[in-house]
Design a protein around this motif. Sequence first.
Motif, PDB file in Angstrom:
ATOM      1  N   VAL A  67      16.241  46.171  32.297  1.00  0.00           N
ATOM      2  CA  VAL A  67      16.012  46.473  33.491  1.00  0.00           C
ATOM      3  C   VAL A  67      15.810  48.018  33.524  1.00  0.00           C
ATOM      4  O   VAL A  67      16.038  48.955  32.737  1.00  0.00           O
ATOM      5  CB  VAL A  67      17.514  46.353  34.540  1.00  0.00           C
ATOM      6  N   GLN A  68      15.024  48.509  34.749  1.00  0.00           N
ATOM      7  CA  GLN A  68      14.731  49.941  35.038  1.00  0.00           C
ATOM      8  C   GLN A  68      15.838  50.664  35.481  1.00  0.00           C
ATOM      9  O   GLN A  68      16.639  49.866  35.954  1.00  0.00           O
ATOM     10  CB  GLN A  68      13.400  50.002  35.695  1.00  0.00           C
ATOM     11  N   SER A  69      15.642  51.983  35.236  1.00  0.00           N
ATOM     12  CA  SER A  69      16.910  52.828  35.780  1.00  0.00           C
ATOM     13  C   SER A  69      16.654  52.740  37.231  1.00  0.00           C
ATOM     14  O   SER A  69      15.763  52.257  38.029  1.00  0.00           O
ATOM     15  CB  SER A  69      16.607  54.031  35.212  1.00  0.00           C
ATOM     16  N   GLY A  70      17.824  52.806  37.798  1.00  0.00           N
ATOM     17  CA  GLY A  70      18.187  52.490  39.184  1.00  0.00           C
ATOM     18  C   GLY A  70      18.508  50.941  39.631  1.00  0.00           C
ATOM     19  O   GLY A  70      18.842  50.767  40.652  1.00  0.00           O
ATOM     20  N   GLY A  71      18.189  50.310  38.710  1.00  0.00           N
ATOM     21  CA  GLY A  71      18.250  48.663  38.827  1.00  0.00           C
ATOM     22  C   GLY A  71      19.719  48.171  39.038  1.00  0.00           C
ATOM     23  O   GLY A  71      20.634  48.884  38.619  1.00  0.00           O
ATOM     24  N   SER A  72      19.962  46.876  39.023  1.00  0.00           N
ATOM     25  CA  SER A  72      21.038  46.231  39.009  1.00  0.00           C
ATOM     26  C   SER A  72      21.319  45.092  38.044  1.00  0.00           C
ATOM     27  O   SER A  72      20.187  44.273  37.922  1.00  0.00           O
ATOM     28  CB  SER A  72      21.666  45.895  40.538  1.00  0.00           C
ATOM     29  N   LEU A  73      22.493  44.690  37.353  1.00  0.00           N
ATOM     30  CA  LEU A  73      22.661  43.593  36.643  1.00  0.00           C
ATOM     31  C   LEU A  73      24.026  42.911  37.013  1.00  0.00           C
ATOM     32  O   LEU A  73      24.876  44.011  37.229  1.00  0.00           O
ATOM     33  CB  LEU A  73      22.321  43.770  35.316  1.00  0.00           C
ATOM     34  N   ARG A  74      24.193  41.786  36.764  1.00  0.00           N
ATOM     35  CA  ARG A  74      25.625  41.461  37.048  1.00  0.00           C
ATOM     36  C   ARG A  74      25.926  40.501  35.751  1.00  0.00           C
ATOM     37  O   ARG A  74      25.348  39.437  35.567  1.00  0.00           O
ATOM     38  CB  ARG A  74      25.891  40.357  38.168  1.00  0.00           C
ATOM     39  N   LEU A  75      27.008  40.879  35.084  1.00  0.00           N
ATOM     40  CA  LEU A  75      27.206  40.217  33.724  1.00  0.00           C
ATOM     41  C   LEU A  75      28.394  39.359  34.100  1.00  0.00           C
ATOM     42  O   LEU A  75      29.350  39.596  34.917  1.00  0.00           O
ATOM     43  CB  LEU A  75      27.805  41.227  32.717  1.00  0.00           C
ATOM     44  N   SER A  76      28.685  38.347  33.467  1.00  0.00           N
ATOM     45  CA  SER A  76      29.756  37.403  33.520  1.00  0.00           C
ATOM     46  C   SER A  76      30.518  37.119  32.076  1.00  0.00           C
ATOM     47  O   SER A  76      29.760  37.159  31.049  1.00  0.00           O
ATOM     48  CB  SER A  76      28.959  35.938  33.943  1.00  0.00           C
ATOM     49  N   CYS A  77      31.774  37.024  32.171  1.00  0.00           N
ATOM     50  CA  CYS A  77      32.641  36.531  31.047  1.00  0.00           C
ATOM     51  C   CYS A  77      33.215  35.403  31.284  1.00  0.00           C
ATOM     52  O   CYS A  77      34.288  35.317  32.081  1.00  0.00           O
ATOM     53  CB  CYS A  77      33.420  37.854  30.846  1.00  0.00           C
ATOM     54  N   ALA A  78      32.828  34.234  30.724  1.00  0.00           N
ATOM     55  CA  ALA A  78      33.510  32.942  31.098  1.00  0.00           C
ATOM     56  C   ALA A  78      34.145  32.430  29.957  1.00  0.00           C
ATOM     57  O   ALA A  78      33.870  32.531  28.782  1.00  0.00           O
ATOM     58  CB  ALA A  78      32.404  31.831  31.605  1.00  0.00           C
ATOM     59  N   ALA A  79      35.533  32.021  30.382  1.00  0.00           N
ATOM     60  CA  ALA A  79      36.645  31.832  29.210  1.00  0.00           C
ATOM     61  C   ALA A  79      36.737  30.379  29.556  1.00  0.00           C
ATOM     62  O   ALA A  79      36.494  29.717  30.694  1.00  0.00           O
ATOM     63  CB  ALA A  79      37.954  32.333  29.768  1.00  0.00           C
ATOM     64  N   SER A  80      36.952  29.667  28.092  1.00  0.00           N
ATOM     65  CA  SER A  80      37.047  28.175  28.108  1.00  0.00           C
ATOM     66  C   SER A  80      38.240  27.917  26.797  1.00  0.00           C
ATOM     67  O   SER A  80      38.416  28.976  26.299  1.00  0.00           O
ATOM     68  CB  SER A  80      35.877  27.511  27.687  1.00  0.00           C
ATOM     69  N   GLY A  81      38.933  26.898  27.128  1.00  0.00           N
ATOM     70  CA  GLY A  81      39.975  26.422  26.046  1.00  0.00           C
ATOM     71  C   GLY A  81      41.308  26.921  26.381  1.00  0.00           C
ATOM     72  O   GLY A  81      42.002  26.861  25.470  1.00  0.00           O
ATOM     73  N   THR A  82      41.449  27.387  27.680  1.00  0.00           N
ATOM     74  CA  THR A  82      42.614  27.838  27.895  1.00  0.00           C
ATOM     75  C   THR A  82      42.943  27.531  29.521  1.00  0.00           C
ATOM     76  O   THR A  82      41.853  27.813  30.317  1.00  0.00           O
ATOM     77  CB  THR A  82      42.769  29.039  27.694  1.00  0.00           C
ATOM     78  N   ALA A  83      44.128  27.025  29.890  1.00  0.00           N
ATOM     79  CA  ALA A  83      44.536  26.824  31.231  1.00  0.00           C
ATOM     80  C   ALA A  83      45.423  28.315  31.702  1.00  0.00           C
ATOM     81  O   ALA A  83      45.665  28.049  32.811  1.00  0.00           O
ATOM     82  CB  ALA A  83      45.292  25.828  31.655  1.00  0.00           C
ATOM     83  N   ILE A  84      45.614  29.092  30.854  1.00  0.00           N
ATOM     84  CA  ILE A  84      46.477  30.322  31.076  1.00  0.00           C
ATOM     85  C   ILE A  84      45.216  31.410  31.439  1.00  0.00           C
ATOM     86  O   ILE A  84      44.407  31.702  30.810  1.00  0.00           O
ATOM     87  CB  ILE A  84      47.206  30.604  30.018  1.00  0.00           C
ATOM     88  N   ILE A  85      45.581  31.896  32.736  1.00  0.00           N
ATOM     89  CA  ILE A  85      44.800  33.146  33.166  1.00  0.00           C
ATOM     90  C   ILE A  85      45.102  34.415  32.029  1.00  0.00           C
ATOM     91  O   ILE A  85      45.981  34.637  31.591  1.00  0.00           O
ATOM     92  CB  ILE A  85      45.155  33.765  34.512  1.00  0.00           C
ATOM     93  N   LEU A  86      43.673  34.826  31.593  1.00  0.00           N
ATOM     94  CA  LEU A  86      43.820  35.802  30.675  1.00  0.00           C
ATOM     95  C   LEU A  86      43.831  37.049  31.743  1.00  0.00           C
ATOM     96  O   LEU A  86      43.225  37.457  32.545  1.00  0.00           O
ATOM     97  CB  LEU A  86      42.254  36.102  30.051  1.00  0.00           C
ATOM     98  N   SER A  87      44.906  38.037  30.968  1.00  0.00           N
ATOM     99  CA  SER A  87      44.966  39.324  31.774  1.00  0.00           C
ATOM    100  C   SER A  87      45.496  40.269  30.611  1.00  0.00           C
ATOM    101  O   SER A  87      46.523  39.941  29.970  1.00  0.00           O
ATOM    102  CB  SER A  87      46.156  39.090  32.885  1.00  0.00           C
ATOM    103  N   PRO A  88      44.994  41.592  30.516  1.00  0.00           N
ATOM    104  CA  PRO A  88      43.893  41.882  31.334  1.00  0.00           C
ATOM    105  C   PRO A  88      42.543  41.522  30.769  1.00  0.00           C
ATOM    106  O   PRO A  88      42.495  41.132  29.489  1.00  0.00           O
ATOM    107  CB  PRO A  88      43.959  43.407  31.205  1.00  0.00           C
ATOM    108  N   VAL A  89      41.662  41.377  31.511  1.00  0.00           N
ATOM    109  CA  VAL A  89      40.152  41.103  30.837  1.00  0.00           C
ATOM    110  C   VAL A  89      39.665  42.795  31.183  1.00  0.00           C
ATOM    111  O   VAL A  89      39.515  43.288  32.090  1.00  0.00           O
ATOM    112  CB  VAL A  89      39.324  40.108  31.678  1.00  0.00           C
ATOM    113  N   THR A  90      38.975  43.163  29.840  1.00  0.00           N
ATOM    114  CA  THR A  90      38.354  44.449  29.792  1.00  0.00           C
ATOM    115  C   THR A  90      36.867  44.155  29.501  1.00  0.00           C
ATOM    116  O   THR A  90      36.508  43.501  28.517  1.00  0.00           O
ATOM    117  CB  THR A  90      39.093  45.301  28.810  1.00  0.00           C
ATOM    118  N   TRP A  91      36.019  45.014  30.090  1.00  0.00           N
ATOM    119  CA  TRP A  91      34.504  45.169  29.313  1.00  0.00           C
ATOM    120  C   TRP A  91      34.505  46.382  28.639  1.00  0.00           C
ATOM    121  O   TRP A  91      35.004  47.649  28.820  1.00  0.00           O
ATOM    122  CB  TRP A  91      33.611  45.085  30.845  1.00  0.00           C
TER     123      TRP A  91
END
Length: 115
Positions: free
Chosen positions: A12-36
């Motif tokens: 992406v060029q400077s000034g632009g935008s992106l949206r990153l996703s972090c998808a979890a699988s293999g657990t029914a328990i909510i992950l906390s914290p989640v950190t980028w």
Amino acid sequence: QVQLVESGGGLVQSGGSLRLSCAASGTAIILSPVTWYRQAPGKQRELVASITSDDNTNYADSVKGRFTISRDNGKNTVYLQMNALKREDTGVYYCRGNRLGTDYWGQGTQVTVSS
């Protein structure tokens, strides 16, 4: 096993935008914290943003006001909306989630910001 998969990176060029996703699988328990985190070539990994199960958030000073972290517990996914991107934001972005005291890491997604 618990697995985290990052997606949404790209060029992406400077000034632009992106949206990153972090998808979890293999657990029914909510992950906390989640950190980028991100790591640029030749530099140490640095914390970017984090979020808890009750939506408390923290940001590095370098991204505050430009990045927004959020989560959708129904999809077991954490997002990082990145706006007004700068060349200094270039790097591999990783997500880390904690479940029952154990950290899980994704493989990372590349973000490259050009002039």
